[in-house]
Scaffold this motif. Structure first.
Motif, PDB file in Angstrom:
ATOM      1  N   GLN A 103      -1.872   0.492  -6.725  1.00 16.05           N
ATOM      2  CA  GLN A 103      -1.211   1.797  -6.651  1.00 16.05           C
ATOM      3  C   GLN A 103      -0.689   2.241  -8.022  1.00 16.05           C
ATOM      4  O   GLN A 103      -0.792   3.410  -8.380  1.00 16.05           O
ATOM      5  CB  GLN A 103      -0.066   1.757  -5.633  1.00 16.05           C
ATOM      6  CG  GLN A 103      -0.526   1.606  -4.203  1.00 16.05           C
ATOM      7  CD  GLN A 103      -1.373   2.769  -3.741  1.00 16.05           C
ATOM      8  OE1 GLN A 103      -1.035   3.921  -3.936  1.00 16.05           O
ATOM      9  NE2 GLN A 103      -2.496   2.454  -3.123  1.00 16.05           N
ATOM     10  N   GLN A 111      -5.529   6.772  -3.322  1.00 12.89           N
ATOM     11  CA  GLN A 111      -4.353   5.988  -2.949  1.00 12.89           C
ATOM     12  C   GLN A 111      -4.420   5.569  -1.477  1.00 12.89           C
ATOM     13  O   GLN A 111      -4.135   4.421  -1.150  1.00 12.89           O
ATOM     14  CB  GLN A 111      -3.078   6.787  -3.204  1.00 12.89           C
ATOM     15  CG  GLN A 111      -2.708   6.867  -4.653  1.00 12.89           C
ATOM     16  CD  GLN A 111      -1.380   7.574  -4.868  1.00 12.89           C
ATOM     17  OE1 GLN A 111      -1.079   8.553  -4.199  1.00 12.89           O
ATOM     18  NE2 GLN A 111      -0.600   7.064  -5.805  1.00 12.89           N
ATOM     19  N   LEU A 162      -4.659   1.767   0.057  1.00 16.34           N
ATOM     20  CA  LEU A 162      -3.686   1.266   1.040  1.00 16.34           C
ATOM     21  C   LEU A 162      -4.370   0.787   2.314  1.00 16.34           C
ATOM     22  O   LEU A 162      -4.001  -0.254   2.878  1.00 16.34           O
ATOM     23  CB  LEU A 162      -2.662   2.343   1.367  1.00 16.34           C
ATOM     24  CG  LEU A 162      -1.578   2.592   0.322  1.00 16.34           C
ATOM     25  CD1 LEU A 162      -0.744   3.801   0.699  1.00 16.34           C
ATOM     26  CD2 LEU A 162      -0.711   1.368   0.150  1.00 16.34           C
TER      27      LEU A 162
END
Length: 140
Positions: free
Chosen positions: A57, A15, A19
Motif C-alpha cells: 500500500q 489499492q 488489499l
C-alpha cells in the motif's frame, strides 16, 4: 520538450486489488488446517503477509506526481530521468513500463493504472506508447 505530461494520482483500483489479494492469502492461511505444533509458523506467515500488505500500500501510494514523456523513449518522473528499456506492456486498464535511470544505476517497473489519469490523458499516453515518435514536421 515533453510529448506528454500528466500529474498521476494514486490508483484506488490498484489499492483495492492489492488489499483483496493479500486478504485472500491471509484467509487461506487462516482456514488451512494446521497441526497444533505449527502455530508459530502460522503466526509468522500471517504477520509476514500483513506487513507485505502494508508495504504494498505504501509503494502504491508513492507512485504519484508529475510524469513527463520525452523524446527518444525517455521519461522524467519524481525529479529523475528514466529510459524505457523494454516495449511497454499495455492493457486497456494499465501500462507496465520497464525503466532504467539515465545514469544506469537503478531499474524499476512502473505500473500506470488507467484510473490514475484522466480519460484524455490516458488515451494520449496510450497513443504515444503505441505509436512512438510520430511527430509532425512543421518546416516542410
Amino acid at each position: 520538450m515533453a510529448l506528454w505530461r500528466c500529474n498521476i494520482r494514486v490508483s484506488w483500483r490498484t489499492q483495492c486489488l492489492s488489499l483483496l489479494m493479500h486478504g485472500a492469502l491471509i484467509l487461506l492461511i487462516l482456514i488451512s488446517p494446521w497441526p497444533v505444533n505449527y502455530s508459530l509458523i502460522w503466526l509468522v506467515l500471517v504477520t509476514l503477509v500483513v506487513f507485505e500488505c502494508i508495504r504494498s500500500q505504501k509503494r502504491i501510494a508513492s507512485r504519484k506526481g508529475e510524469l513527463r514523456l520525452l523524446a527518444e523513449r525517455r521519461i522524467e518522473w519524481q525529479g529523475e530521468e528514466w529510459l524505457i528499456v523494454k516495449k511497454a506492456w499495455m492493457l486497456r486498464f494499465g501500462v507496465l513500463l520497464s525503466l532504467q535511470q539515465a545514469n544506469g544505476k537503478k531499474r524499476c517497473k512502473l505500473w500506470l493504472a488507467s484510473d490514475a489519469l484522466s480519460h484524455g490523458e490516458w488515451r494520449h499516453l496510450y497513443q504515444q506508447l503505441l505509436y512512438p515518435q510520430v511527430t509532425f514536421d512543421e518546416d516542410k
